[in-house]
Structures are given as C-alpha cells and as structure tokens.
Scaffold this active site. Structure first.
Site, PDB file in Angstrom:
ATOM      1  N   ARG A   1       0.814  -1.213   0.000  1.00  0.00           N
ATOM      2  CA  ARG A   1       0.000   0.000   0.000  1.00  0.00           C
ATOM      3  C   ARG A   1       0.846   1.262   0.000  1.00  0.00           C
ATOM      4  O   ARG A   1       0.293   2.367  -0.017  1.00  0.00           O
ATOM      5  CB  ARG A   1      -0.856   0.004   1.259  1.00  0.00           C
ATOM      6  CG  ARG A   1      -2.342  -0.186   1.008  1.00  0.00           C
ATOM      7  CD  ARG A   1      -2.978  -0.164   2.364  1.00  0.00           C
ATOM      8  NE  ARG A   1      -4.384  -0.031   2.375  1.00  0.00           N
ATOM      9  CZ  ARG A   1      -5.240  -1.059   2.426  1.00  0.00           C
ATOM     10  NH1 ARG A   1      -4.811  -2.286   2.344  1.00  0.00           N
ATOM     11  NH2 ARG A   1      -6.514  -0.825   2.524  1.00  0.00           N
TER      12      ARG A   1
ATOM     13  N   ARG B   1     -21.571  -2.046   2.453  1.00  0.00           N
ATOM     14  CA  ARG B   1     -20.843  -3.128   3.117  1.00  0.00           C
ATOM     15  C   ARG B   1     -20.855  -2.917   4.635  1.00  0.00           C
ATOM     16  O   ARG B   1     -20.955  -3.870   5.395  1.00  0.00           O
ATOM     17  CB  ARG B   1     -19.391  -3.165   2.604  1.00  0.00           C
ATOM     18  CG  ARG B   1     -18.572  -4.309   3.182  1.00  0.00           C
ATOM     19  CD  ARG B   1     -17.218  -4.425   2.504  1.00  0.00           C
ATOM     20  NE  ARG B   1     -16.229  -3.575   3.130  1.00  0.00           N
ATOM     21  CZ  ARG B   1     -14.982  -3.417   2.666  1.00  0.00           C
ATOM     22  NH1 ARG B   1     -14.601  -4.025   1.563  1.00  0.00           N
ATOM     23  NH2 ARG B   1     -14.133  -2.644   3.284  1.00  0.00           N
TER      24      ARG B   1
ATOM     25  N   ARG C   1      -9.944   7.184   4.100  1.00  0.00           N
ATOM     26  CA  ARG C   1      -9.272   6.026   3.487  1.00  0.00           C
ATOM     27  C   ARG C   1      -9.021   6.274   2.007  1.00  0.00           C
ATOM     28  O   ARG C   1      -7.989   5.871   1.472  1.00  0.00           O
ATOM     29  CB  ARG C   1     -10.110   4.763   3.696  1.00  0.00           C
ATOM     30  CG  ARG C   1      -9.975   4.215   5.113  1.00  0.00           C
ATOM     31  CD  ARG C   1     -11.132   3.358   5.524  1.00  0.00           C
ATOM     32  NE  ARG C   1     -11.270   2.168   4.717  1.00  0.00           N
ATOM     33  CZ  ARG C   1     -12.402   1.468   4.629  1.00  0.00           C
ATOM     34  NH1 ARG C   1     -13.474   1.861   5.270  1.00  0.00           N
ATOM     35  NH2 ARG C   1     -12.436   0.392   3.889  1.00  0.00           N
TER      36      ARG C   1
HETATM   37  P1  ADP Z   1      -9.946  -1.686   2.390  1.00  0.00           P
HETATM   38  O1  ADP Z   1      -9.108  -2.124   1.225  1.00  0.00           O
HETATM   39  O2  ADP Z   1     -11.399  -1.899   2.169  1.00  0.00           O
HETATM   40  O3  ADP Z   1      -9.594  -0.302   2.874  1.00  0.00           O
HETATM   41  P2  ADP Z   1      -8.534  -3.457   4.204  1.00  0.00           P
HETATM   42  O4  ADP Z   1      -9.293  -4.502   4.896  1.00  0.00           O
HETATM   43  O5  ADP Z   1      -7.558  -3.863   3.170  1.00  0.00           O
HETATM   44  O6  ADP Z   1      -9.697  -2.566   3.648  1.00  0.00           O
HETATM   45  O7  ADP Z   1      -7.744  -2.523   5.245  1.00  0.00           O
HETATM   46  C1  ADP Z   1      -8.387  -1.886   6.323  1.00  0.00           C
HETATM   47  C2  ADP Z   1      -7.401  -0.954   7.056  1.00  0.00           C
HETATM   48  O8  ADP Z   1      -6.262  -1.715   7.520  1.00  0.00           O
HETATM   49  C3  ADP Z   1      -6.777   0.154   6.208  1.00  0.00           C
HETATM   50  O9  ADP Z   1      -7.567   1.302   6.143  1.00  0.00           O
HETATM   51  C4  ADP Z   1      -5.444   0.395   6.968  1.00  0.00           C
HETATM   52  O10 ADP Z   1      -5.635   1.185   8.110  1.00  0.00           O
HETATM   53  C5  ADP Z   1      -5.038  -0.979   7.416  1.00  0.00           C
HETATM   54  N1  ADP Z   1      -4.146  -1.641   6.433  1.00  0.00           N
HETATM   55  C6  ADP Z   1      -4.455  -2.739   5.683  1.00  0.00           C
HETATM   56  N2  ADP Z   1      -3.408  -3.079   4.898  1.00  0.00           N
HETATM   57  C7  ADP Z   1      -2.427  -2.176   5.139  1.00  0.00           C
HETATM   58  C8  ADP Z   1      -1.105  -1.974   4.630  1.00  0.00           C
HETATM   59  N3  ADP Z   1      -0.576  -2.774   3.686  1.00  0.00           N
HETATM   60  N4  ADP Z   1      -0.372  -0.937   5.107  1.00  0.00           N
HETATM   61  C9  ADP Z   1      -0.875  -0.139   6.054  1.00  0.00           C
HETATM   62  N5  ADP Z   1      -2.109  -0.257   6.573  1.00  0.00           N
HETATM   63  C10 ADP Z   1      -2.892  -1.259   6.124  1.00  0.00           C
END
Ligand code: ADP
Length: 190
Positions: A89, A128, A146
């Site tokens: 990310r 969702r 987000r």
């Molecule tokens: P979405 O893609 O619907 O935002 P996720 O379930 O992938 O949901 O992630 C939810 C939250 O978890 C993100 O908003 C972030 O705070 C954290 N997160 C997930 N993956 C990462 C990552 N690779 N790096 C940093 N934070 C992450």
C-alpha cells in the site's frame, strides 16, 4: 510461482475477486486488512495499536505490515503462489516485497488494478458497512479519509509496477463474473 498483487481503492472488490482467484489458481490469499483484523480479534498488542489507526482510516506503519507478510511467506514455503490483497500500500512496502520475494528466488508476476470511481466506492463501502460490522466502513468521514490515504500513499504504488512493465488495469464496474473473466484473461497471459 504465480505471485499476483490485486490493487485498487477501498471497496474496489479486491476481497470478492481474491476469493474467486484462489479457487481458480490455488493461490494463498494474503490480505493485510484480514491479518490486522485477526490481530485485533485476538487482542494482541500489535492489534491494539493497529486498531487506533484503522478506526481513523489511516495506514498502519510499513514495518508492521511488512513483518506480518514476511511471517506468512515463511509459513507457506510450498505454496504455488500468493495473492497480495491490500499490500503493498506504499512504495516502501512494494520495495520490501520485491526484496522478500527475491530472497526466495521469486518475484511478482503482475499487478492487477481494479478501477472504480470514487462515488461508486463510497456507495459500496456504506452498503458493506451495514453488514460487515467494520467500524471503518460505518462512517462516511472515515471512508473519505481512506480514499485520501489511497490517493496520496497507495496510488503511487501503481507507478512502481508500471516501471517494471507489470501493471494491468481492469474495469472494476460491472458483474462480478465479468470482472473475474477480465482478470483471468490477463493472468493466463502472464
Ligand atoms: P480496504 O481495502 O477496504 O480499505 P482493508 O481490509 O484492506 O480494507 O484494510 C483496512 C485498514 O487496515 C486500512 O484502512 C489500513 O488502516 C489498514 N491496512 C491494511 N493493509 C495495510 C497496509 N498494507 N499498510 C498499512 N495499513 C494497512
């Protein structure tokens, strides 16, 4: 090994399509969001720290998620391949992932990016939120945060894979099976 990065903003359909891809290609699903939620459910100190950030819609520190991914790669040495969902990310995470895979004589085959406009994303996430029970889905302000985090920190990760000629754009609007077919078409040519 077939290692795929499934990319796209929150609500783009990464989770839905990952599930179908795992069945089709027998890959291991690595979702950093799911891994973090499992840490929270178990009440670990990592989970408690992550929860504060996730509830605000901001990213968890790179070293935390890189450590989780590294552990999962080590725990699945005989896998046919992995689907990385929600990771990398940030560009720092993408660089770390390249290094982790290179140390295992492997690499990313391609990044598949699901393209969905912001209005549709917000609509899907609020929908969702009604049954996921995820606090970060329930609040429009957190959802918008987000999307801002995505546009500033995550969207540049696409350029990282474009520079390696590994980037593939997929229309993420339409029927689930149609989108899945578009993904398979690309994967079968990798
Ligand atoms: P979405 O893609 O619907 O935002 P996720 O379930 O992938 O949901 O992630 C939810 C939250 O978890 C993100 O908003 C972030 O705070 C954290 N997160 C997930 N993956 C990462 C990552 N690779 N790096 C940093 N934070 C992450």
């Amino acid at each position: 090994m077939l290692n795929l990065v499934l990319f796209g903003p929150p609500g783009a359909g990464k989770g839905t399509q990952s599930q179908k891809l795992i069945d089709q290609y027998q890959l291991i699903h690595l979702s950093t969001g799911d891994l973090l939620r499992s840490e929270i459910a178990q009440g670990t100190s990592l989970g408690m720290e992550a929860k504060k950030l996730m509830d605000q819609g901001v990213l968890v520190p790179d070293d935390v998620v890189i450590g989780m991914i590294s552990n999962k790669l080590d725990a699945n040495k005989d896998a046919k391949g992995f689907i990385f969902d929600g990771f990398p990310r940030t560009v720092a995470q993408a660089e770390a992932l390249d290094q982790l895979l290179a140390s295992k004589n492997s690499a990313i085959a391609g990044m598949l990016a699901l393209e969905v406009n912001d209005d549709e994303l917000e609509r899907r996430l609020l929908l969702r939120g009604k049954d996921s029970g995820r606090p970060d889905d329930a609040n429009p302000e957190v959802i918008r945060k987000r999307i801002v985090e995505y546009n500033t920190k995550t969207a540049p990760v696409a350029n990282f894979y474009k520079a390696q000629q590994k980037f593939y754009s997929i229309d993420g609007i339409g029927a689930i099976d149609e989108i899945f077919a578009s993904l398979c078409l690309v994967i079968n040519q990798l």
